[in-house]
Design a protein around this motif. Structure first.
Motif, short mmCIF file in Angstrom:
data_model
loop_
_atom_site.label_atom_id
_atom_site.label_comp_id
_atom_site.label_asym_id
_atom_site.label_seq_id
_atom_site.Cartn_x
_atom_site.Cartn_y
_atom_site.Cartn_z
N MET A 263 44.91 53.16 37.94
CA MET A 263 45.41 51.79 37.86
C MET A 263 44.27 50.79 37.69
SD MET A 263 47.84 49.53 37.89
CE MET A 263 49.36 50.17 38.63
N ASP A 264 43.21 50.95 38.47
CA ASP A 264 42.11 50.00 38.37
C ASP A 264 41.44 50.06 37.00
OD1 ASP A 264 41.16 52.56 39.18
OD2 ASP A 264 39.26 51.69 39.82
N ALA A 265 41.39 51.27 36.42
CA ALA A 265 40.79 51.41 35.10
C ALA A 265 41.66 50.76 34.03
CB ALA A 265 40.57 52.88 34.76
N VAL A 266 42.97 50.96 34.11
CA VAL A 266 43.88 50.33 33.15
C VAL A 266 43.73 48.81 33.22
CG1 VAL A 266 46.32 49.93 32.59
CG2 VAL A 266 45.52 52.24 33.14
N ARG A 267 43.58 48.28 34.41
CA ARG A 267 43.38 46.83 34.55
C ARG A 267 42.03 46.39 33.98
NH1 ARG A 267 45.92 46.09 40.66
NH2 ARG A 267 48.05 45.54 39.98
N ARG A 268 41.00 47.22 34.14
CA ARG A 268 39.70 46.88 33.54
C ARG A 268 39.78 46.91 32.02
NH1 ARG A 268 37.79 50.11 37.83
NH2 ARG A 268 37.56 51.91 36.43
N VAL A 269 40.52 47.87 31.48
CA VAL A 269 40.74 47.91 30.04
C VAL A 269 41.48 46.66 29.59
CG1 VAL A 269 41.94 49.14 28.18
CG2 VAL A 269 40.66 50.44 29.90
N LEU A 270 42.47 46.28 30.37
CA LEU A 270 43.27 45.09 30.06
C LEU A 270 42.41 43.83 29.99
CD1 LEU A 270 46.24 44.01 29.77
CD2 LEU A 270 46.20 43.67 32.25
N THR A 271 41.47 43.68 30.92
CA THR A 271 40.63 42.48 30.97
C THR A 271 39.37 42.59 30.11
OG1 THR A 271 39.47 43.31 32.94
CG2 THR A 271 41.42 41.95 33.31
N GLY A 272 39.14 43.77 29.52
CA GLY A 272 37.99 43.94 28.65
C GLY A 272 36.74 44.43 29.33
N GLU A 273 36.78 44.67 30.63
CA GLU A 273 35.60 45.19 31.33
C GLU A 273 35.31 46.63 30.93
OE1 GLU A 273 34.93 43.67 35.65
OE2 GLU A 273 37.08 44.08 35.42
N GLN A 274 36.35 47.41 30.67
CA GLN A 274 36.22 48.81 30.29
C GLN A 274 36.82 48.97 28.90
OE1 GLN A 274 36.98 51.66 33.42
NE2 GLN A 274 37.78 53.19 32.02
N ALA A 275 36.15 49.74 28.04
CA ALA A 275 36.59 49.84 26.65
C ALA A 275 37.84 50.70 26.49
CB ALA A 275 35.46 50.42 25.80
#
Length: 362
Positions: A263-275
């Motif tokens: 979940m935290d990774a999906v949110r980072r992808v959503l905000t652009g922190e994670q590719a």
């Protein structure tokens, strides 16, 4: 058999097996006189802290599958939380209880051959789940791990775009004790080698965020703040640590990828922190493994389900391999939401509502 054909055949095999098991659901064995249920399936998973997927998804899904296919069957579950010695004791405990089918996702796959031999001596079958345990296991159920690494590498190239050819990459791989990590690494190199300027730094993060942090800091010291254009991290827990370490070093706009669709990774992808992250639909994997476990309990032939084969130290292991899916910001709705892993309301709670709206997640 090509990959597409193999996946289609694998899905059909699981569906057919579920139907056949449901049809014979009235023939379950009863508990033995000594009180140990002959319809017990042992389930040993490797992690709680460094990867949340096992407790959140694998365990409940496997329990549901086994319960739906075998009335009266129960799961005897333990999680080693990264402790190899603890998992060995858990395995021995299951054998001492008389459990005849054990699903094992090993902390260290390189040490399991004697465990599997001890199980065989007691008439017990071992299913290697998600990671290929060494030894003569009855079956192996996982994803195509080299393909997973290749997809990770391709996603990192896409995140870099035209900058890829001049990019210096950092690679933080998984634990050397995990055969999946070696396959992820090989697949990632297949995608990246020759398409980026250089792999400037490559180390194992041991699946531990704190190790990934230390390795990222070392990479920054070695390559300099301007010497890192992208980071391949083998899973999301390490990707989170890498992102924070880069921020602390004042390094911005560097694509970082992971795996597991937490979940935290999906949110980072959503905000652009994670590719990107990699979504492995846990239900098909759990369904396949749970179905094979019940089939073994009933003494049935598993060749229609585990119709592929994987070589392991001179042994050909009956296997069922599934396909992973890359998740980028543009694909969140179609993958983890559309696939039922998360509800949009879960992802988009609180501060993520605006980013969800912009990405079409609803």
């Amino acid at each position: 058999m090509n990959r597409t054909t193999r996946r289609t055949a694998a899905g059909a095999a699981v569906a057919a097996m579920a139907l056949s098991l449901a049809a014979c659901g009235q023939s379950e064995e009863k508990p033995r006189a000594d009180g140990v249920a002959s319809t017990t399936v042992g389930l040993l998973l490797p992690e709680k802290t460094s990867s949340t997927r096992y407790e959140a998804f694998d365990k409940p899904l496997i329990e549901s599958t086994v319960g739906s296919l075998c009335t009266g069957c129960v799961i005897d579950y333990a999680n080693a939380d990264g402790d190899e010695a603890a998992q060995k004791q858990q395995f021995d405990d299951l054998l001492a209880k008389g459990v005849k089918v054990i699903m094992l996702d090993p902390v260290n796959a390189k040490v399991t051959a004697p465990w599997v031999a001890a199980a065989e001596a007691k008439g017990a079958k071992v299913i290697a789940y998600d990671r290929l345990a060494e030894g003569k296991v009855a079956a192996y159920v996982s994803f195509d791990n080299q393909r997973t690494g290749e997809i990770q590498g391709q996603a990192l190239l896409e995140a870099l775009g035209p900058k890829a050819a001049t990019a210096q990459i950092v690679m933080i791989n998984g634990a050397e004790s995990d055969p999946n990590a070696a396959m992820f690494k090989a697949g990632a190199h297949r995608a990246l080698d020759g398409r980026v300027k250089k792999i400037g730094y490559e180390q194992s993060g041991e699946w531990k965020p704190e190790v990934a942090t230390a390795k990222t800091n070392e990479a920054v010291r070695t390559l300099g703040k301007d010497g890192i254009q992208a980071v391949y991290a083998a899973n999301d827990g390490m990707a989170a640590a890498v992102i924070e370490a880069l921020k602390a070093a004042g390094i911005k706009n560097v694509p970082v990828g992971g795996q597991d669709a937490s979940m935290d990774a999906v949110r980072r992808v959503l905000t652009g922190e994670q590719a990107y992250t990699i979504y492995k639909p846990y239900k098909p994997e759990a369904d396949a493994a749970g179905s094979i476990a019940v089939q073994l309990l009933k003494g049935m032939d598993i060749s229609s389900a585990a119709s592929a084969g994987v070589d392991s130290n001179g042994l050909r292991i009956p296997s069922l391999l599934l396909t992973p899916i890359v998740v980028t910001k543009a694909k969140i709705q179609a993958t983890v939401v559309g696939g039922g892993l998360y509800k949009a309301a879960e992802i988009c709670a609180g501060p993520y509502a605006e980013a969800c709206a912009a990405a079409g997640v609803k």
